[in-house]
Design an enzyme around this catalytic site. Structure first.
Site, short mmCIF file in Angstrom:
data_model
loop_
_atom_site.label_atom_id
_atom_site.label_comp_id
_atom_site.label_asym_id
_atom_site.label_seq_id
_atom_site.Cartn_x
_atom_site.Cartn_y
_atom_site.Cartn_z
N SER A 249 0.85 -1.18 0.00
CA SER A 249 0.00 0.00 0.00
C SER A 249 0.89 1.23 0.00
O SER A 249 2.11 1.13 0.08
CB SER A 249 -0.90 0.01 1.23
OG SER A 249 -0.13 0.36 2.36
N LYS A 250 0.25 2.37 -0.04
CA LYS A 250 0.99 3.63 -0.10
C LYS A 250 1.95 3.80 1.08
O LYS A 250 2.95 4.49 0.98
CB LYS A 250 0.01 4.82 -0.13
CG LYS A 250 -0.84 4.84 -1.40
CD LYS A 250 -0.70 6.17 -2.15
CE LYS A 250 -1.31 6.11 -3.54
NZ LYS A 250 -2.79 6.18 -3.53
N ARG A 251 1.59 3.14 2.19
CA ARG A 251 2.46 3.21 3.36
C ARG A 251 3.88 2.74 3.05
O ARG A 251 4.84 3.16 3.65
CB ARG A 251 1.92 2.32 4.48
CG ARG A 251 1.03 3.01 5.48
CD ARG A 251 0.63 2.03 6.59
NE ARG A 251 0.22 0.73 6.06
CZ ARG A 251 0.88 -0.40 6.25
NH1 ARG A 251 1.99 -0.42 6.95
NH2 ARG A 251 0.42 -1.53 5.75
N HIS A 252 3.97 1.79 2.11
CA HIS A 252 5.28 1.23 1.77
C HIS A 252 6.04 2.09 0.77
O HIS A 252 7.19 1.81 0.46
CB HIS A 252 5.11 -0.16 1.16
CG HIS A 252 4.52 -1.16 2.12
ND1 HIS A 252 3.23 -1.60 2.02
CD2 HIS A 252 5.08 -1.80 3.17
CE1 HIS A 252 3.00 -2.47 2.99
NE2 HIS A 252 4.10 -2.61 3.70
N GLY A 253 5.39 3.09 0.24
CA GLY A 253 6.02 3.90 -0.81
C GLY A 253 5.10 3.93 -2.01
O GLY A 253 3.91 3.68 -1.89
#
Ligand code: GLU
Length: 478
Positions: A249-253
């Site tokens: 997800s966006k949390r990972h980049g």
């Protein structure tokens, strides 16, 4: 063999989508089959041209050309679902006529109550059609214009079984599958109907898609059978995870393919990395080009375990591809980024300076976008990176190194890498300075930063006059 990639233009092409596209492409190319690109644009509100264009651009960037479909045409129209609403409605009505689907008059409140009661009694909450009025009453009310969605009549008792190429034997008990809507009361098709009708009409033989759609597959098989057609073979690809084992997800980049293109990843490295997400060429080879992948790819050998998307590994692979580029290719790829960064074109003299620097930075680069900041000191406005200054120039030896370097370099008989290096090595020796202590300050002085191309070469390219000026300026600032 006919396969399709069927993105919805409701977002930028996701790296997981790009992998799905790649695996479809490889399967088709290996078998000499047909690779189709379809646009699942039934959702008019969320579909945007920007996203549609981004998907085409992403496929083109990766080198995944399609044989039939949007933009390219073929025997099935324009391959956009938004053009085929009449066809979907016809199929839905035919299924009603055949008794395989029905206009559903159960109210939302009644359906909610049904599900709640089922849950409380420990029954599966899947709606089974039991709230519908008798068929003749339903027909009369629909005739009179009452809005009603069409639901598929799931045969009960029963189950749907299939062999998934990646996941093996699958079985879905119909008790778990509700009589699902295929046509909404406003006449628009659901994903299940549109996707299945297209797969049947386009004679798709292999459906290769993400695992998030696995639970939809029994529904698609049921519709296919009800249409009197033969089901495709299915392969569901595991979802991508971040390095922490959680769903990517966006949390990972960044999750959009375009972000990697913009961040200086070369397309060959991206394709290579995407292929390794669930597949391996077998032996020790990690570096493999698209043509060799086509030869060696086997969808049956794709892992069912979640694949980890690790931007660091991608970057490492990208470095390998950057070093494999010829000097000419590298300059061609990087020069536009450098000129973009400067906001102007390099003149002829600067072009030859750039050609001298290019191989030096190519050696170390992991991303194409690292280059522009590293050559700014030659072509752009000069300034110090204050973090570098504080780290390097506040040491005791910095003033000495800069002053002694000035002594040695002023009046140097020939200004080239070799003579500069000899002079500065002598300076280190005379003053008992280590390379780190004696040369890092010079780097900051001439490049403004502790990150730069190799020092002696940088000074040679920068030229005598500018190098001495910068050393003097640094000495003054010190
Ligand atoms: N359009 C669907 C999606 O974007 C995929 C459809 C399919 O592959 O069946 O997730």
């Amino acid at each position: 063999m006919r396969v399709r990639f069927a993105p919805s233009p409701t977002g930028y092409l996701h790296v997981g989508g790009a992998r799905t596209a790649l695996f479809n492409y490889l399967v088709a190319r290996k078998a000499g089959g047909t690779f189709i690109l379809r646009s699942d644009d039934t959702d008019a509100e969320r579909s945007e041209d920007t996203y549609r264009d981004d998907i085409y651009a992403g496929m083109a960037w990766l080198g995944l050309d399609w044989d039939e479909g949007v933009e390219r045409g073929g025997p099935h129209g324009d391959y956009r679902q938004s053009s085929r609403f009449d066809r979907y409605r016809d199929v839905a009505e035919q299924l009603v006529a055949d008794g395989k689907a029905y206009y559903s008059l159960a109210t939302n409140e009644a359906l909610d109550a049904f599900r709640k009661a089922a849950q409380q009694e420990g029954r599966p909450p899947a709606y089974d059609g039991s709230l519908e009025p008798p068929a003749d009453e339903a027909a009369r009310r629909v005739e009179l214009g009452e809005a009603a969605p069409i639901r598929f009549r799931v045969p009960r008792p029963g189950s749907t079984e299939f062999v998934d190429v990646v996941r093996g034997d699958m079985e879905f008990d119909h008790v778990q599958i509700e009589d699902f809507v295929i046509l909404r009361s406003n006449g628009s098709p659901t994903y299940h109907l549109a996707s299945t009708v297209d797969d049947v009409d386009y004679e798709i033989t292999h459906v290769i898609r993400g695992e998030d759609l696995l639970s939809s597959t029994p529904k698609h098989i049921l519709i296919t059978q009800a249409m009197g057609a033969e089901s495709a073979t299915y392969a569901h690809l595991s979802l991508l995870m971040g390095p922490d084992g959680k769903k990517l997800s966006k949390r990972h980049g960044d999750t959009a393919l375009r972000a990697y293109r913009d961040a200086g990843i070369v397309p060959e490295a991206m394709v290579n990395y995407l292929a390794l997400l669930g597949w391996s060429p077998g032996d020790e080879d990690t570096v493999i080009d698209l043509d060799s992948m086509v030869e060696r790819f086997d969808i049956g050998a794709v892992s069912r375990n979640p694949a980890v998307f690790d931007p660091q590994k991608l970057e490492w692979l990208n470095g390998i591809y950057i070093r494999e580029m010829s000097e000419h290719e590298f300059v061609a790829a990087v020069l536009p980024l450098v000129e973009d960064d400067l906001g102007r074109q390099l003149n002829d003299a600067e072009r030859s300076q750039f050609d001298e620097l290019a191989p030096l930075v190519q050696e170390r680069a992991k991303r194409l976008t690292e280059i522009a900041p590293q050559v700014r000191f030659v072509f752009g406005e000069f300034g110090y990176d204050e973090t570098s200054w504080d780290k390097v120039m506040k040491g005791d030896d910095a003033p000495l190194a800069v002053e002694k370097a000035l002594d040695r370099l002023t009046g140097l008989e020939r200004w080239d890498t070799e003579h500069i290096e000899a002079a500065l090595r002598l300076m280190l020796e005379e003053n008992e300075l280590s390379a780190r202590k004696g040369l890092q300050p010079l780097r900051v002085a001439i490049a403004g930063s502790s990150v730069s191309p190799p020092l002696f070469e940088s000074m040679a390219v920068l030229g005598r006059e500018r190098t001495l000026e910068r050393l003097q300026a640094a000495a003054a600032r010190l």
